[in-house]
Design a protein around this motif. Structure first.
Motif, short mmCIF file in Angstrom:
data_model
loop_
_atom_site.label_atom_id
_atom_site.label_comp_id
_atom_site.label_asym_id
_atom_site.label_seq_id
_atom_site.Cartn_x
_atom_site.Cartn_y
_atom_site.Cartn_z
N LYS A 1 -61.79 67.75 42.22
CA LYS A 1 -62.40 66.43 42.05
C LYS A 1 -61.88 65.74 40.80
CE LYS A 1 -66.49 68.36 41.91
NZ LYS A 1 -66.14 69.78 42.03
N SER A 2 -61.92 66.47 39.67
CA SER A 2 -61.39 65.88 38.43
C SER A 2 -59.91 65.58 38.58
CB SER A 2 -61.59 66.83 37.26
OG SER A 2 -62.95 67.10 37.08
N THR A 3 -59.20 66.50 39.21
CA THR A 3 -57.77 66.32 39.41
C THR A 3 -57.49 65.06 40.23
OG1 THR A 3 -57.54 68.71 39.39
CG2 THR A 3 -55.68 67.45 40.24
N PRO B 1 -64.57 60.07 31.40
CA PRO B 1 -64.11 61.46 31.57
C PRO B 1 -65.28 62.43 31.53
CG PRO B 1 -63.16 60.44 29.59
CD PRO B 1 -64.23 59.54 30.09
N GLN B 2 -65.00 63.67 31.95
CA GLN B 2 -65.99 64.72 31.78
C GLN B 2 -66.29 64.87 30.29
OE1 GLN B 2 -64.42 67.76 34.51
NE2 GLN B 2 -66.46 68.60 34.69
N LYS B 3 -67.56 65.00 29.97
CA LYS B 3 -67.97 64.98 28.57
C LYS B 3 -67.29 66.06 27.74
CE LYS B 3 -71.85 66.43 27.07
NZ LYS B 3 -72.97 66.92 27.86
N MET C 1 -66.01 57.87 37.40
CA MET C 1 -66.84 58.64 36.48
C MET C 1 -66.84 60.10 36.88
SD MET C 1 -69.96 56.04 35.97
CE MET C 1 -69.62 54.30 35.72
N ASP C 2 -66.48 60.96 35.93
CA ASP C 2 -66.43 62.39 36.21
C ASP C 2 -67.70 63.06 35.71
OD1 ASP C 2 -65.61 64.86 36.93
OD2 ASP C 2 -63.60 64.70 36.04
N GLU C 3 -68.59 63.35 36.64
CA GLU C 3 -69.87 64.02 36.34
C GLU C 3 -70.67 63.36 35.23
OE1 GLU C 3 -69.99 68.20 36.48
OE2 GLU C 3 -68.05 68.39 37.45
N PRO C 4 -71.04 62.10 35.40
CA PRO C 4 -71.82 61.42 34.36
C PRO C 4 -73.24 61.96 34.24
CG PRO C 4 -71.65 60.02 36.30
CD PRO C 4 -70.77 61.21 36.54
MG MG Z 1 -64.25 68.54 37.22
#
Ligand code: MG
Ligand code: ATP
Lengths: 245, 375
Positions: free
Chosen positions: A45-47, A81-83, A163-166
């Motif tokens: 997912k992040s990728t 980004p992811q925190k 948004m990555d996992e807000p």
């Molecule tokens: Mg991720």
């Protein structure tokens, strides 16, 4: 009426080493949706987000934003980004981090001024972090740091938000505050794409969903495709019970 | 010569003035740039670059046969840059961790450099002596033109920092995000790294290959302890670095010409130790003091809150109670009670206590206060 396509991904394949972590992804995200990307840990997912945003170079495939290459449309896109991806002990304040959202429109060398500061303060206000504007960022809680990242993206005043996992590690109140902001963005005609882990809240929060696990399993309106079949295909186990709770 | 004599001489004596100025400028520029290395968690970078510069010095000598500092340092610059870009390449191409790549290049280049140095020393040539001064540095060999060169590079570095301040800051904090904003992160990175290489190479003559990285790290690490602002940190690091240079030179000149480089590094280390212990916000000492004070405040508040609870069961808030009641409350000590009396929260008569009006309202507001102070 045909909806405009905000983000189009064609045949995207990404690998860090030899084995692709994303395989031949085709994806069309219509304008104005609030979309969840779901999939297990390590699904890519992040990728996927990083590849769309040009942070990673894909082996193959292309990405377009409103029918033009991403590079030409950068100013239309904002990123949360992811925190955990940054060092929160960095010597700076909350306001300063939010101001960074204006750097893109400023370009090289030019310094942020009053206008940028005003925009940053407004964004801080929107996420309820105004009283913390001069706080050293290491002295913010996880949920507050998440809000700062959100504010930084809001300042960019974009059309499309990734948004990555807000919602990672935020309490119920913050989660509601954030989702309300996202819904407001959608109301304003923006497209919002969110990596999300809590499957139970998908139907409540989102109107569009993409199932991802190395390959794209399915993408479409939540009411049509958010079902047991796709969940099982993505996660490999039966999710019926947990969803109906 | 003692320290006092040194400081009276420093403004008149040409050699002393040159060396002092040189080490001060060197300390300032490495301190400034070191902040960036420290914040990027690239502590080994300085070590790798300085060690990678050694073969360049040897090769420059072998080719030209001169010991002209500028030519040798040019060689150092070239091999330092090659080493640095190999490190980048290794990290990018092979997925080795960056500290692995740094360590690899460091030992490879240093080993090769030492090999060349021993080879040169075996040559039947009277001119070869003295190249090993680049290992530990020799500040005494600084001449005015060296100092000028340092000053120019430092000025250039300050200029670049001022121009690209925002770019450097955002790259340090969040490189991926910087990319999405449309900045070429590679350009920013190469710019800052090149200056780090330049500063290190300039320091080789004074501090030497082996200790150079300390000049990069120590002032920055010390500065980080005193501030939460990047600008102030860079500024402080420059000041600490400059002072290390001046004091180091002073001490070494006044103590029978102790080797200057190591003394400068030791002074910088003293800054670090002092900062780690005494900085008000991050220092160990004040952390401990704050911890103890917090615990005391908490104890006081707990006692006060408990008294408030008892007092609330009576119509009259100043109704006297025996001290014994407090005994079944574990937080109670005579000390805390005394402090509450001192603050005017409690009245003590014999072994009876009663809350004062002030004490009562303070206790009632205790929890509100605590949530307020969290803001
Ligand atoms: Mg991720
Ligand atoms: N920098 C990297 N180098 C090598 N492999 C990586 C790197 N980052 C991620 N991977 C691998 O790529 C795959 C996908 O990772 P990614 O971070 O995109 O997953 P994700 O879906 O975001 O997971 P999570 O839910 O845990 O955030 C994983 O198998 C991971 O191990």
């Amino acid at each position: 009426m045909e909806q405009k396509i905000a983000v189009k991904v064609d045949d995207l394949t990404v690998a860090y080493n030899y084995k692709p972590v994303l395989w031949d992804i085709d994806l069309e995200i219509p304008e104005g949706v609030l979309m969840a990307i779901v999939g297990p840990n390590g699904a890519g997912k992040s990728t996927l987000i990083k590849s769309i945003l040009g942070i990673l170079n894909p082996i193959a495939g292309s990405v377009s934003i409103y029918d033009k290459p991403y590079k030409k449309q950068r100013q239309l896109v904002a990123y949360v980004p992811q925190k955990g991806s940054v060092d929160w002990d960095f010597p700076t304040t909350a306001l300063d981090v939010v101001m960074m959202g204006t750097y893109g429109s400023l370009g090289w060398i030019k310094r942020p001024g009053q206008k940028q500061k005003k925009a940053a303060l407004e964004a801080l206000e929107k996420v309820g972090m105004l009283p913390f504007k001069n706080r050293q960022i290491s002295q913010l809680s996880g949920g507050q740091q998440q809000r700062i990242f959100l504010a930084r993206a809001l300042v960019q005043n974009a059309s499309i938000y990734f948004m990555d996992e807000p919602f990672q590690g935020v309490d119920a109140t913050t989660e509601i505050a954030i989702i309300n902001i996202l819904k407001e963005l959608r109301k304003a005609g923006k497209t919002v794409i969110v990596v999300h882990h809590d499957l139970q809240t998908v139907p409540e929060y989102f109107d569009w969903v993409t199932f991802l696990n190395v390959k794209k399993i399915a993408t479409g309106p939540v009411k049509d495709i958010f079902n047991d079949d796709n969940l099982t295909k993505t996660y490999g186990i039966n999710y019926k019970v947990s969803i109906q709770e | 010569m003692d320290l006092k004599e040194y400081f009276s001489l420093v403004f008149n004596d040409y050699t002393l003035r040159t060396i002092t100025l040189g080490t001060a400028i060197l300390g300032a520029v490495t301190g400034m740039l070191g902040s960036f290395a420290v914040l990027r968690k690239q502590s080994l970078l300085g070590d790798a670059i300085s060690h990678a510069a050694l073969p360049g010095i040897a090769i420059a000598f072998l080719i030209t046969g001169t010991k002209d500092t500028n030519i040798l340092l040019l060689g150092a610059l070239v091999s330092g840059l090659i080493g640095t870009f190999w490190i980048r390449g290794i990290v990018k191409k092979t997925h080795l961790k960056s500290d692995t790549a740094l360590g690899l290049i460091l030992s490879l280049f240093f080993g090769f450099g030492m090999l060349l140095l021993t080879f040169i020393q075996k040559q039947p040539n009277a001119n070869q002596a003295g190249l090993d001064k680049y290992l530990f540095g020799q500040a005494a060999t600084l001449v005015e033109s060296d100092v000028w060169l340092m000053a120019i590079v430092t000025g250039l570095c300050v200029l670049v920092l001022l121009l690209f301040w925002k770019e450097f800051k955002i790259l340090l904090f969040d490189a991926d995000y910087t990319k999405t904003l449309g900045f070429n992160t590679k350009t920013i990175d190469i710019l800052i790294t090149s200056f780090i290489v330049l500063a290190i190479v300039l320091g080789l003559q004074t501090v030497g290959v082996v200790l150079m990285s300390a000049m990069l790290l120590a002032p920055a690490a010390a500065a980080r302890q005193w501030t939460n602002s990047l600008a102030k940190m860079v500024f402080l690091a420059a000041i600490f670095g400059a002072f290390s240079g001046v004091f180091g030179t002073a001490i070494s000149a006044s103590q029978n010409n102790l080797s200057t480089g190591p003394v400068i590094v030791l002074v910088a280390a003293v800054f670090v130790v002092f900062s780690f212990i005494f900085s008000p916000s991050r220092g160990l000492l004040f952390k401990q003091i704050r911890f103890i004070k917090n615990r005391r405040d908490l104890e006081l508040n707990k006692t006060l809150a408990f008294m408030h609870q008892i007092a609330e069961t009576h119509e009259d808030i100043s109704h006297p109670h025996t001290i014994k009641i407090l005994n079944n409350f574990q937080g109670y000590t005579k000390g805390t009670l005394k402090k509450l009396v001192d603050k005017g929260f409690v009245q003590l008569q014999g072994n009876m206590w009663s809350l004062t009006k002030l004490g009562y309202t303070t206790a009632a507001n205790l929890y509100n206060q605590q949530t307020d102070s969290n803001e």
